[in-house]
Write a protein that holds these residues in place. Sequence first.
Motif, PDB file in Angstrom:
ATOM      1  N   VAL A  35      16.787  29.385  32.359  1.00 18.10           N
ATOM      2  CA  VAL A  35      17.803  29.717  31.375  1.00 18.10           C
ATOM      3  C   VAL A  35      19.112  29.052  31.780  1.00 18.10           C
ATOM      4  O   VAL A  35      19.456  29.024  32.953  1.00 18.10           O
ATOM      5  CB  VAL A  35      17.969  31.252  31.231  1.00 18.10           C
ATOM      6  N   THR A  36      19.802  28.479  30.798  1.00 13.03           N
ATOM      7  CA  THR A  36      21.163  27.989  30.995  1.00 13.03           C
ATOM      8  C   THR A  36      22.065  28.950  30.251  1.00 13.03           C
ATOM      9  O   THR A  36      21.837  29.242  29.077  1.00 13.03           O
ATOM     10  CB  THR A  36      21.323  26.550  30.469  1.00 13.03           C
ATOM     11  N   ASP A  37      23.064  29.466  30.957  1.00 17.21           N
ATOM     12  CA  ASP A  37      23.896  30.532  30.410  1.00 17.21           C
ATOM     13  C   ASP A  37      25.321  30.335  30.900  1.00 17.21           C
ATOM     14  O   ASP A  37      25.609  29.391  31.628  1.00 17.21           O
ATOM     15  CB  ASP A  37      23.337  31.881  30.878  1.00 17.21           C
ATOM     16  N   VAL A  38      26.210  31.235  30.493  1.00 16.23           N
ATOM     17  CA  VAL A  38      27.616  31.159  30.889  1.00 16.23           C
ATOM     18  C   VAL A  38      28.047  32.489  31.477  1.00 16.23           C
ATOM     19  O   VAL A  38      27.866  33.540  30.854  1.00 16.23           O
ATOM     20  CB  VAL A  38      28.524  30.812  29.682  1.00 16.23           C
ATOM     21  N   LEU A  39      28.595  32.455  32.677  1.00 18.35           N
ATOM     22  CA  LEU A  39      29.197  33.617  33.311  1.00 18.35           C
ATOM     23  C   LEU A  39      30.648  33.661  32.852  1.00 18.35           C
ATOM     24  O   LEU A  39      31.389  32.688  33.012  1.00 18.35           O
ATOM     25  CB  LEU A  39      29.106  33.467  34.824  1.00 18.35           C
ATOM     26  N   SER A  40      31.053  34.796  32.220  1.00 19.50           N
ATOM     27  CA  SER A  40      32.388  34.858  31.620  1.00 19.50           C
ATOM     28  C   SER A  40      32.964  36.262  31.714  1.00 19.50           C
ATOM     29  O   SER A  40      32.338  37.174  32.237  1.00 19.50           O
ATOM     30  CB  SER A  40      32.308  34.437  30.148  1.00 19.50           C
ATOM     31  N   GLU A  41      34.140  36.435  31.152  1.00 20.78           N
ATOM     32  CA  GLU A  41      34.810  37.739  31.150  1.00 20.78           C
ATOM     33  C   GLU A  41      34.053  38.765  30.310  1.00 20.78           C
ATOM     34  O   GLU A  41      34.379  39.943  30.331  1.00 20.78           O
ATOM     35  CB  GLU A  41      36.262  37.622  30.667  1.00 20.78           C
ATOM     36  N   ASN A  42      33.034  38.351  29.582  1.00 15.37           N
ATOM     37  CA  ASN A  42      32.205  39.283  28.809  1.00 15.37           C
ATOM     38  C   ASN A  42      31.115  39.928  29.671  1.00 15.37           C
ATOM     39  O   ASN A  42      30.380  40.781  29.195  1.00 15.37           O
ATOM     40  CB  ASN A  42      31.549  38.575  27.626  1.00 15.37           C
ATOM     41  N   ASP A  43      31.001  39.500  30.938  1.00 20.06           N
ATOM     42  CA  ASP A  43      29.986  40.037  31.837  1.00 20.06           C
ATOM     43  C   ASP A  43      30.558  41.181  32.672  1.00 20.06           C
ATOM     44  O   ASP A  43      31.665  41.648  32.427  1.00 20.06           O
ATOM     45  CB  ASP A  43      29.423  38.910  32.702  1.00 20.06           C
ATOM     46  N   ILE A  44      29.808  41.615  33.672  1.00 18.57           N
ATOM     47  CA  ILE A  44      30.168  42.791  34.471  1.00 18.57           C
ATOM     48  C   ILE A  44      31.207  42.398  35.517  1.00 18.57           C
ATOM     49  O   ILE A  44      30.971  41.482  36.312  1.00 18.57           O
ATOM     50  CB  ILE A  44      28.909  43.356  35.137  1.00 18.57           C
ATOM     51  N   GLY A  47      35.098  43.213  40.462  1.00 15.41           N
ATOM     52  CA  GLY A  47      36.146  43.949  41.154  1.00 15.41           C
ATOM     53  C   GLY A  47      37.053  43.033  41.964  1.00 15.41           C
ATOM     54  O   GLY A  47      38.010  43.473  42.576  1.00 15.41           O
ATOM     55  N   TYR A  48      36.723  41.733  41.977  1.00 15.19           N
ATOM     56  CA  TYR A  48      37.512  40.760  42.737  1.00 15.19           C
ATOM     57  C   TYR A  48      38.041  39.642  41.849  1.00 15.19           C
ATOM     58  O   TYR A  48      38.352  38.567  42.321  1.00 15.19           O
ATOM     59  CB  TYR A  48      36.658  40.149  43.857  1.00 15.19           C
ATOM     60  N   GLY A  49      38.072  39.879  40.550  1.00 14.49           N
ATOM     61  CA  GLY A  49      38.582  38.880  39.633  1.00 14.49           C
ATOM     62  C   GLY A  49      37.511  38.022  38.997  1.00 14.49           C
ATOM     63  O   GLY A  49      37.809  37.131  38.223  1.00 14.49           O
ATOM     64  N   GLY A  50      36.263  38.286  39.313  1.00 13.18           N
ATOM     65  CA  GLY A  50      35.160  37.517  38.734  1.00 13.18           C
ATOM     66  C   GLY A  50      34.179  38.431  38.019  1.00 13.18           C
ATOM     67  O   GLY A  50      34.457  39.613  37.793  1.00 13.18           O
ATOM     68  N   PHE A  51      33.025  37.881  37.699  1.00  6.54           N
ATOM     69  CA  PHE A  51      32.037  38.618  36.919  1.00  6.54           C
ATOM     70  C   PHE A  51      30.640  38.289  37.416  1.00  6.54           C
ATOM     71  O   PHE A  51      30.442  37.283  38.090  1.00  6.54           O
ATOM     72  CB  PHE A  51      32.171  38.251  35.435  1.00  6.54           C
ATOM     73  N   TYR A  52      29.669  39.155  37.096  1.00  4.52           N
ATOM     74  CA  TYR A  52      28.273  38.842  37.383  1.00  4.52           C
ATOM     75  C   TYR A  52      27.422  39.205  36.188  1.00  4.52           C
ATOM     76  O   TYR A  52      27.823  39.961  35.318  1.00  4.52           O
ATOM     77  CB  TYR A  52      27.772  39.507  38.670  1.00  4.52           C
ATOM     78  N   ARG A  53      26.229  38.608  36.158  1.00  6.78           N
ATOM     79  CA  ARG A  53      25.286  38.850  35.073  1.00  6.78           C
ATOM     80  C   ARG A  53      23.930  39.170  35.682  1.00  6.78           C
ATOM     81  O   ARG A  53      23.498  38.526  36.624  1.00  6.78           O
ATOM     82  CB  ARG A  53      25.168  37.627  34.176  1.00  6.78           C
ATOM     83  N   ASP A  54      23.263  40.182  35.106  1.00  5.15           N
ATOM     84  CA  ASP A  54      21.950  40.602  35.583  1.00  5.15           C
ATOM     85  C   ASP A  54      20.861  40.240  34.588  1.00  5.15           C
ATOM     86  O   ASP A  54      21.059  40.324  33.373  1.00  5.15           O
ATOM     87  CB  ASP A  54      21.913  42.124  35.787  1.00  5.15           C
ATOM     88  N   GLY A 124      35.053  33.409  40.078  1.00  5.88           N
ATOM     89  CA  GLY A 124      34.514  32.205  39.466  1.00  5.88           C
ATOM     90  C   GLY A 124      33.735  32.534  38.213  1.00  5.88           C
ATOM     91  O   GLY A 124      33.312  33.672  38.004  1.00  5.88           O
ATOM     92  N   ALA A 125      33.559  31.550  37.387  1.00  5.16           N
ATOM     93  CA  ALA A 125      32.833  31.705  36.129  1.00  5.16           C
ATOM     94  C   ALA A 125      32.461  30.317  35.632  1.00  5.16           C
ATOM     95  O   ALA A 125      32.913  29.313  36.172  1.00  5.16           O
ATOM     96  CB  ALA A 125      33.696  32.437  35.097  1.00  5.16           C
ATOM     97  N   GLY A 126      31.631  30.289  34.605  1.00  2.00           N
ATOM     98  CA  GLY A 126      31.258  29.017  34.006  1.00  2.00           C
ATOM     99  C   GLY A 126      29.776  28.942  33.725  1.00  2.00           C
ATOM    100  O   GLY A 126      29.032  29.913  33.873  1.00  2.00           O
ATOM    101  N   THR A 127      29.347  27.750  33.341  1.00  2.00           N
ATOM    102  CA  THR A 127      27.953  27.496  32.984  1.00  2.00           C
ATOM    103  C   THR A 127      27.088  27.444  34.244  1.00  2.00           C
ATOM    104  O   THR A 127      27.519  26.923  35.274  1.00  2.00           O
ATOM    105  CB  THR A 127      27.850  26.166  32.220  1.00  2.00           C
TER     106      THR A 127
END
Length: 139
Positions: A35-44, A47-54, A124-127
């Motif tokens: 899968v190619t996806d984007v990690l963004s502010e719409n994810d979880i 707590g350190y200024g970034g996001f994660y996706r499960d 960090g975030a991005g594709t």
Amino acid sequence: MIPATVFTVGVNVLSAAAQPASIYNPVPLDAGSEVTDVLSENDIPTGYGGFYRDYTVSFSEGDMVLMDLRSEEFDTIVTLIAPDGSTVGENDDGPDGTTNSLLFTRIVQGGDYIIRVSPYAGRGAGTFTLNVIRLQPVD
């Protein structure tokens, strides 16, 4: 004597249909998928200024699996979480000398696992591209 004050408290009960949708919705993924996806502010939030996706993936006992996580936009970390919530394994930098992540493990208990995509240091975030491979024994 001090007069007593009576307060009335109202209760607003919502039906189950009126409840807000769950904010935690891991993305279903089949083993053997890319899968190619984007990690963004719409994810979880990390707590350190970034996001994660499960992502949820079903594995069987004895499966040998490889998780390859690549991004040109952020330093990746891939984590495999067992059905009981324990961390099975995690990798920051793979053996190729880049900041991409590569995790190889043998599944000891079948069930639904979480593969977590996150940025190094929680920032960090991005594709990104996540490849989940169920390895087959060679005859």
